[in-house]
Design a protein around this motif. Structure first.
Motif, mmCIF file in Angstrom:
data_model
loop_
_atom_site.group_PDB
_atom_site.id
_atom_site.type_symbol
_atom_site.label_atom_id
_atom_site.label_comp_id
_atom_site.label_asym_id
_atom_site.label_seq_id
_atom_site.Cartn_x
_atom_site.Cartn_y
_atom_site.Cartn_z
ATOM 1 N N ASP A 256 -5.490 6.436 11.239
ATOM 2 C CA ASP A 256 -6.327 5.245 11.136
ATOM 3 C C ASP A 256 -6.711 4.679 12.498
ATOM 4 O O ASP A 256 -7.492 3.743 12.576
ATOM 5 N N GLY B 265 0.808 -1.212 0.000
ATOM 6 C CA GLY B 265 0.000 0.000 0.000
ATOM 7 C C GLY B 265 0.841 1.261 0.000
ATOM 8 O O GLY B 265 2.072 1.214 0.090
ATOM 9 N N SER C 261 -4.065 -0.377 -2.663
ATOM 10 C CA SER C 261 -4.700 -0.109 -1.376
ATOM 11 C C SER C 261 -6.099 -0.687 -1.247
ATOM 12 O O SER C 261 -6.614 -0.804 -0.128
ATOM 13 N N LYS D 269 -2.789 11.648 5.872
ATOM 14 C CA LYS D 269 -2.596 10.900 4.623
ATOM 15 C C LYS D 269 -2.083 11.804 3.496
ATOM 16 O O LYS D 269 -1.240 11.388 2.697
ATOM 17 N N SER E 62 -13.189 -4.019 8.478
ATOM 18 C CA SER E 62 -11.908 -4.401 7.877
ATOM 19 C C SER E 62 -10.805 -4.620 8.924
ATOM 20 O O SER E 62 -9.721 -5.101 8.566
ATOM 21 N N ARG F 102 -7.406 7.020 0.554
ATOM 22 C CA ARG F 102 -6.353 7.270 -0.433
ATOM 23 C C ARG F 102 -6.771 8.371 -1.404
ATOM 24 O O ARG F 102 -5.994 9.296 -1.675
ATOM 25 N N TYR G 24 -9.429 -2.749 -0.772
ATOM 26 C CA TYR G 24 -9.785 -3.919 0.017
ATOM 27 C C TYR G 24 -10.618 -4.938 -0.769
ATOM 28 O O TYR G 24 -10.764 -6.078 -0.329
ATOM 29 N N ASP H 230 -13.154 1.769 2.529
ATOM 30 C CA ASP H 230 -12.467 2.726 3.404
ATOM 31 C C ASP H 230 -11.074 3.078 2.887
ATOM 32 O O ASP H 230 -10.678 4.241 2.878
ATOM 33 N N SER H 231 -10.338 2.056 2.493
ATOM 34 C CA SER H 231 -8.963 2.289 2.085
ATOM 35 C C SER H 231 -8.888 3.139 0.814
ATOM 36 O O SER H 231 -8.069 4.055 0.706
ATOM 37 N N CYS H 232 -9.753 2.841 -0.151
ATOM 38 C CA CYS H 232 -9.806 3.650 -1.380
ATOM 39 C C CYS H 232 -10.210 5.088 -1.061
ATOM 40 O O CYS H 232 -9.642 6.044 -1.600
#
Length: 246
Positions: free
Chosen positions: A148, A31, A207, A188, A115, A225, A209, A220-222
């Motif tokens: 996070d 990631g 990144s 971030k 997650s 980012r 999920y 969440d990760s997208c």
């Protein structure tokens, strides 16, 4: 007469490895946070070893590809890929259990997201510490981000302080291994800017999920980012199905 199969007895002193404070093990998930952490580790050390952990996550193949490409980019030859499939068998996370759907992103929520892989970072650090002690690395780098931590309790700075104490107590008396979390207090968007300044290859990172071809743009990760690149004022170089949070 001794042959090629003759066994040579070794004492503990023969296999003792001295710790090199400028040699580091870097946990690289693939990631963007671990990519920037790797770029920082390269600046701060004479030699790196890259460690990647597969634990039955949905995007395991794509993350492993990102790891290998990042290792190639940074010129790291010493690599270790470890399977911790027991985490998938334990379950409890949408990343490892197909029965738990990956939720749509809600960046305003303060609840622990589905997650979260229970106590995952402890397993990662324990593995990295074991390898570091064997090969003589004096540092372990991990791309934890306190931003996070509202969702992931094992991303909090106090968790790493506690684990450092465990390393100090649980390794050989002569071993000196330091946990380094260089991006833990960054937002971030700051991580993106730091990565750009270091020439970090964001195009090689992954990144998402959910997906392994085009990032979904909705987990969440997208979302984190996409917001980070937007706030940094630059375009994310990877492809998305949607750009809902851009």
């Amino acid at each position: 007469m001794g042959g090629s199969n003759e066994r040579v007895e070794q004492s503990p002193e023969d296999v003792e490895v001295k710790t090199d404070p400028r040699f580091a093990v870097c946990l690289v998930s693939g990631g963007m946070d671990s990519c920037v952490t790797a770029a920082i580790a390269r600046e701060e050390n004479d030699e790196l070893a890259f460690l990647h952990v597969c634990y039955g996550q949905r995007t395991e193949k794509r993350e492993r590809r990102a790891f290998e490409e990042l290792a190639d980019h940074f010129g790291v030859e010493r690599r270790l890929i470890v399977s911790l499939e027991g985490l998938a068998r334990i379950g409890g996370s949408s990343l490892t259990d197909e029965r738990i759907p990956v939720a749509e992103a809600d960046l305003t929520s303060r609840r622990i997201p589905t997650s979260y892989v229970p106590f995952r970072n402890a397993h990662l650090l324990a593995t990295a510490t074991s390898w570091a002690e064997v090969i003589g690395a004096g540092r372990v780098y991990i791309g934890a981000v306190a931003e996070d931590s509202s969702g992931y309790p094992d991303c909090r700075p106090e968790f790493y302080r506690a684990f450092q104490r465990a390393i100090d107590v649980g390794t050989r008396p002569e071993t000196r291994i330091e946990i380094r979390t260089p991006v833990i207090h960054m937002r971030k968007s700051e991580i993106v800017r730091r990565g750009l300044a270091l020439g970090a290859p964001f195009a090689l990172t992954w990144s998402c999920y959910r997906n392994e071809e085009r990032a979904c743009g909705r987990c969440d990760s997208c979302a984190l980012r996409l917001r980070a690149f937007r706030d940094a004022g630059v375009v994310d170089p990877i492809l998305y199905e949607e750009m809902a949070f851009d």
